[in-house]
Design an enzyme around this catalytic site. Sequence first.
Site, PDB file in Angstrom:
ATOM      1  N   GLY A   1       1.000  -7.742   1.515  1.00 58.05           N
ATOM      2  CA  GLY A   1       1.372  -8.933   2.285  1.00 58.05           C
ATOM      3  C   GLY A   1       1.355 -10.189   1.444  1.00 58.05           C
ATOM      4  O   GLY A   1       2.257 -11.027   1.519  1.00 58.05           O
TER       5      GLY A   1
ATOM      6  N   GLY B   1       0.808  -1.223   0.000  1.00 59.07           N
ATOM      7  CA  GLY B   1       0.000   0.000   0.000  1.00 59.07           C
ATOM      8  C   GLY B   1       0.836   1.266   0.000  1.00 59.07           C
ATOM      9  O   GLY B   1       0.544   2.223  -0.726  1.00 59.07           O
TER      10      GLY B   1
END
Length: 402
Positions: free
Chosen positions: A383, A359
């Site tokens: 992730g 992000g």
Amino acid sequence: MTRPVLKLKRIQDIDIKNGSVVLVRVDYNVPMKNGKVSDDTRIRETEKTIKYLISKKAKVVLIAHLGRPKGKIDPNYTLAPVREYVEKIMGAKTYFAPDCIGEKRNKMIASMADGELLLCENLRYHPEEEKNDENFAKELAKNCDFFVQDAFGAIHRAHSSTTSITKYLPSSIGFLLQKELEYLEKIMTTSERPFVAIIGGAKVSDKITVLESLLDRVDILIIGGAMAYTFLKAQDVNVGKSLVENDKVEDAKKIILKAFKNNVELLLPSDHLVVKEIKEDAKTEMTQSMAIPDEWIGVDIGARTISLFSEKIMSAKTIFWNGPVGIFETPAFANGTFEIARTVAKATKKGAISVLGGGDTLNALKKSGVKPDEVSHCSTGGGASLEFVEGKALPGILALAD
């Protein structure tokens, strides 16, 4: 770690008919500000999948999570404001169900017209979601004919909507997930050389295993951000008051040694932008070496480092970037990260394959003025992309294996 080779059924492989009810797991964990979506990128990324289903005259039921409401109803994490963005982007009538399971949701599904959408309330309002509860998955599957997984940002979690759900409905992967896997597989298996990885961010502890994995694949490993100070300390370089994970210094030494043994060029900042206090109007100085004087804090890479890193990136045929190289959220400390973003875009234009994840990385790209289509692929799951690069088998993918 080696991932098993899996055969996955694609959305275009399933027989969707007029009126088929298709349950789609999407990643609408979008940033919100004052009750409005401040960045609709993740919604737009699902456009191809959802519009395909609309074209097939399916009834589309969208399930997603937002934030971490800890298994209870919390108005701060409602998906209700997302509905209008979905409707506008998809160009189809979109309803909102106040729960992701239950009689009311099921009645709304029954009353939908073909080609309409139903966005359901936050999955994580139910503690069963994160517990991977099979009964909860069964409730999600009720009144639906097919399941499509298109939430790449969630597939590294073994939750009801990523793993158990596949036991109750014929399942496939959407176009976004296909694109994610294609690009990540490409850089990890058939990467053209030189392969340059840029890994930044604050913590070494979050990325030790991905660094180890990359050292078996890349030609050049660039380390920036606060994690670079732990690596500099591992080489007995003074880092002043910069952020250091002292308990990870030995791990950093092992990474440096492995890079040497694997003949990988490991690059750390050779100069830094430093301050005595991290605040917007702080007085800044540029160091003349990789050492940071006592009482000073590193907040960005310096001009010499930008030049060196950029030269290596421009030589690349394959680029993987995860994590900013400075505190880019503060404009005065953003130059290094923005220059890296612009250089990655230039290298892509020259023909390199570039994959960006995380992000913060994507936010930095946006703030730098570089458009997403100026790089090869922006991964929607930070992730998940890191775990994929580590070589881990992702639970949501294993569950979808044909």
